[in-house]
Design an enzyme around this catalytic site. Structure first.
Site, PDB file in Angstrom:
ATOM      1  N   LYS A  46      54.981  -4.647  74.795  1.00  0.00           N
ATOM      2  CA  LYS A  46      54.116  -4.227  75.915  1.00  0.00           C
ATOM      3  C   LYS A  46      54.926  -3.479  76.976  1.00  0.00           C
ATOM      4  O   LYS A  46      54.514  -2.422  77.462  1.00  0.00           O
ATOM      5  CB  LYS A  46      53.440  -5.465  76.508  1.00  0.00           C
ATOM      6  N   LYS A  88      61.219  -2.525  86.841  1.00  0.00           N
ATOM      7  CA  LYS A  88      61.177  -3.449  85.703  1.00  0.00           C
ATOM      8  C   LYS A  88      61.076  -2.690  84.390  1.00  0.00           C
ATOM      9  O   LYS A  88      61.699  -3.064  83.379  1.00  0.00           O
ATOM     10  CB  LYS A  88      59.995  -4.415  85.840  1.00  0.00           C
ATOM     11  N   SER A 147      54.990  -8.740  84.739  1.00  0.00           N
ATOM     12  CA  SER A 147      55.487  -7.403  84.384  1.00  0.00           C
ATOM     13  C   SER A 147      54.307  -6.601  83.845  1.00  0.00           C
ATOM     14  O   SER A 147      53.861  -6.832  82.712  1.00  0.00           O
ATOM     15  CB  SER A 147      56.598  -7.506  83.341  1.00  0.00           C
TER      16      SER A 147
END
Length: 291
Positions: free
Chosen positions: A239, A171, A96
């Site tokens: 993140k 995502k 990701s």
């Protein structure tokens, strides 16, 4: 049997590689943590002492890494995947990361005749173990079809969502939703407990109605028990929330709720919960009501 080179055997990558082995594929794995490589060996895989040796002879190369800097180093850097790859190999990056990193990887791979996809996943450690992940794939439709047989061994929902980088954008949308839901489940728990309601029964009935969601199904019992063993760490979700906000800026849109939840996730990290499961966000919500 497909020869697969798997790079990144952490919380997610290790069970994913194990599922490929169970399906009868030949998996050679590399990780900087020796214990992770040992787990692959115990599952029947082959250890690789370097990225180059994981890539050599593989038909499919899968990377599952923490963030864009690691993908850039492992795939594009000296001694990396593309330095060793040959024309015709299929590279599936399931990390990701930022969409622009996936676009850069796809361009560099194409220049070497390597087919590339970005295929981040949702479902956490449990989904990786159960091979029930949701996989959102960016890249050409033809390359997606070539990769589909392998991807369907790892997830139940495997969808091609657009060109290179699109998987990462989807995502990011997934992660902002998951963080928001965790925050709201946390608020529900705080309200129920402070009001003297049986929180276990309260969440049970909520899960059966319109408020029902996967977070409740998978996380309710551990959140009520204040057990936050990492299935997906706060550090990684922090993140991902940054990626979501950066993507929103690039698209010229405002995501006000995402911005607020991103601050709560950042607060969890600042309070020392970064290595815990993202459901540890409950501890931040609780702290807001303590005298």
């Amino acid at each position: 049997m497909t020869k697969i080179g798997f790079i990144g055997l952490g919380i997610m990558g290790s069970p994913m590689a194990a599922n490929l082995l169970r399906a009868g594929h030949d998996v050679t794995g590399y990780d900087v943590v020796p214990a992770s490589v040992d787990r692959l060996l115990q599952a029947g895989g082959k250890p690789a002492p370097s990225i180059a040796e994981a890539v050599a002879g593989a038909e499919v190369i899968i990377t599952m890494l923490p963030d864009s800097p690691q993908v850039t180093e492992v795939v594009l850097g000296p001694g990396g995947v593309l330095e060793s790859a040959v024309e015709g190999q299929l590279l599936i990056d399931m990390s990701s990361i930022a969409p622009e990193t996936s676009i850069a990887v796809a361009a560099a791979a194409s220049a070497r005749g390597v087919r590339a996809l970005d295929a981040p996943v949702s479902g956490g450690e449990a989904g990786a173990i159960e091979a029930s992940l949701s996989i959102m794939v960016g890249g050409s439709p033809e390359v997606f079809e070539a990769a589909r047989p392998v991807l369907e061994l790892l997830g139940k929902t495997v969808v091609h969502v657009g060109p290179a980088g699109s998987g990462q954008t989807v995502k990011a949308a997934n992660q902002l939703m998951v963080a928001g839901i965790i925050a709201l489940v946390s608020e529900a728990i705080v309200l129920l407990e402070a009001s003297g309601v049986d929180s276990t029964k309260g969440l049970e009935v909520l899960a059966g109605g319109l408020a029902g969601n996967t977070v409740l199904n998978r996380k309710a019992s551990s959140m009520l028990a204040r057990e936050f063993a990492p299935g997906f760490r706060i550090d990684l979700h922090h993140k991902d929330m940054g990626i979501a906000l950066t993507s929103a800026r690039a698209a010229g849109v405002s995501l006000p709720v995402t911005g607020l939840v991103a601050q709560l996730v950042a607060s969890a990290r600042a309070q020392g919960y970064g290595g815990q499961d993202h459901s540890a966000l409950l501890q931040v919500i609780e702290s807001l009501s303590k005298p």
